[in-house]
Scaffold this motif. Structure first.
Motif, PDB file in Angstrom:
ATOM      1  N   CYS A 278       0.769  -1.120   0.109  1.00  0.00           N
ATOM      2  CA  CYS A 278      -0.046  -0.206   0.001  1.00  0.00           C
ATOM      3  C   CYS A 278       0.931   1.033   0.139  1.00  0.00           C
ATOM      4  O   CYS A 278       1.981   1.183   0.768  1.00  0.00           O
ATOM      5  N   GLU A 279       0.324   2.132  -0.845  1.00  0.00           N
ATOM      6  CA  GLU A 279       1.280   3.349  -0.875  1.00  0.00           C
ATOM      7  C   GLU A 279       1.237   4.087   0.643  1.00  0.00           C
ATOM      8  O   GLU A 279       2.288   4.580   0.838  1.00  0.00           O
ATOM      9  N   ASN A 280       0.058   3.993   1.233  1.00  0.00           N
ATOM     10  CA  ASN A 280       0.042   4.380   2.824  1.00  0.00           C
ATOM     11  C   ASN A 280       0.417   3.136   3.516  1.00  0.00           C
ATOM     12  O   ASN A 280      -0.412   2.431   3.812  1.00  0.00           O
ATOM     13  N   SER A 281       1.558   3.309   3.845  1.00  0.00           N
ATOM     14  CA  SER A 281       2.199   1.984   4.673  1.00  0.00           C
ATOM     15  C   SER A 281       1.404   1.807   6.092  1.00  0.00           C
ATOM     16  O   SER A 281       1.532   0.463   6.544  1.00  0.00           O
TER      17      SER A 281
ATOM     18  N   VAL B  25       0.694  -2.628  -6.151  1.00  0.00           N
ATOM     19  CA  VAL B  25       0.553  -1.600  -5.215  1.00  0.00           C
ATOM     20  C   VAL B  25      -0.680  -1.056  -5.413  1.00  0.00           C
ATOM     21  O   VAL B  25      -1.122  -0.648  -6.497  1.00  0.00           O
TER      22      VAL B  25
ATOM     23  N   CYS C  92      -2.736   2.538  -4.602  1.00  0.00           N
ATOM     24  CA  CYS C  92      -2.051   3.765  -4.591  1.00  0.00           C
ATOM     25  C   CYS C  92      -3.324   4.789  -4.769  1.00  0.00           C
ATOM     26  O   CYS C  92      -4.324   4.441  -5.139  1.00  0.00           O
ATOM     27  N   SER C  93      -2.811   6.199  -4.673  1.00  0.00           N
ATOM     28  CA  SER C  93      -3.710   7.149  -4.919  1.00  0.00           C
ATOM     29  C   SER C  93      -4.000   7.524  -6.327  1.00  0.00           C
ATOM     30  O   SER C  93      -3.175   7.081  -7.151  1.00  0.00           O
TER      31      SER C  93
ATOM     32  N   THR D 217      -0.972   9.374  -7.674  1.00  0.00           N
ATOM     33  CA  THR D 217       0.173   8.543  -8.084  1.00  0.00           C
ATOM     34  C   THR D 217       0.208   7.746  -9.422  1.00  0.00           C
ATOM     35  O   THR D 217       1.141   7.719 -10.351  1.00  0.00           O
TER      36      THR D 217
ATOM     37  N   GLU E 169       5.288  -5.201 -12.006  1.00  0.00           N
ATOM     38  CA  GLU E 169       4.727  -4.396 -10.994  1.00  0.00           C
ATOM     39  C   GLU E 169       3.408  -3.858 -11.493  1.00  0.00           C
ATOM     40  O   GLU E 169       3.383  -3.476 -12.622  1.00  0.00           O
TER      41      GLU E 169
ATOM     42  N   TYR F 256       0.071  -1.087 -10.602  1.00  0.00           N
ATOM     43  CA  TYR F 256      -0.243  -0.190  -9.583  1.00  0.00           C
ATOM     44  C   TYR F 256      -1.626  -0.066  -9.950  1.00  0.00           C
ATOM     45  O   TYR F 256      -2.296   0.217 -11.098  1.00  0.00           O
TER      46      TYR F 256
ATOM     47  N   GLU G  78      -6.703   3.226  -6.178  1.00  0.00           N
ATOM     48  CA  GLU G  78      -8.034   2.668  -5.475  1.00  0.00           C
ATOM     49  C   GLU G  78      -9.220   3.746  -5.767  1.00  0.00           C
ATOM     50  O   GLU G  78     -10.137   3.114  -5.716  1.00  0.00           O
TER      51      GLU G  78
END
Length: 172
Positions: free
Chosen positions: A15-18, A48, A50-51, A54, A84, A86, A89
């Motif tokens: 997660c981008e927000n760890s 991942v 993420c927002s 991003t 990867e 991305y 969300e």
């Protein structure tokens, strides 16, 4: 076919927000392992969540498209990492109702879409788009023709992108 749960590759969910945990990680990992095993792509993948910002930045920097998209896949071409994925969300949450999906079902759909890209599928050319869409529908157990109102996929895309309700002449 090897047992996907016993294969030696890993799917890492980040997660981008760890401080958060990736939603439905165990379910998605099982789906991902099965897909990669079926496709013969037995290599590590990072996913991942993420927002929108991003993903928009990545889309702008690597694809020269300054807009958010739901999912981006980057092939690494390294022996230790297939690539990867991305996932934006907020975009997935926004578009889920448009496709008649819950957030989970839409997250699963874009995750599978990203994995197919890492396995070599693409959708730039109409023939490739149809091949990829058919394989996604087969894997997700979605009726290809029901999803496209009984039309081949490339024709249904054309109809539903018209600026007026032309499709209602045939389907209402």
């Amino acid at each position: 076919m090897p047992d996907p749960l016993q294969s030696s590759f890993e799917i890492s969910f980040l997660c981008e927000n760890s401080e958060r945990k990736f939603p439905w990680q165990k379910r998605l990992e099982s789906i991902g392992r099965r897909l990669l095993t079926e496709e013969g792509c037995l290599s590590n993948v990072n996913v991942v969540i993420c927002s929108d910002q991003t993903v928009r930045t990545l889309n702008r920097d690597y694809r020269h498209l300054d807009k958010v998209t739901d999912v981006l896949s980057f092939e690494w071409h390294e022996p230790y990492l297939l690539g990867e994925i991305y996932i934006a969300e907020e975009q997935v949450r926004r578009q889920a109702p448009t496709y008649g999906n819950s957030f989970y079902d839409e997250l699963k759909r874009v995750f599978v879409h990203g994995l197919f890209h890492l396995c070599g599928y693409d959708h730039i050319k109409p023939k490739d788009r149809e091949k990829m869409r058919r394989r996604e529908c087969e894997f997700l157990k979605i009726n290809y023709y029901r999803e496209n109102n009984g039309l081949p996929f490339n024709l249904s895309i054309w109809l539903f992108r018209l600026p007026f309700s032309f499709s209602s002449l045939f389907f209402d």
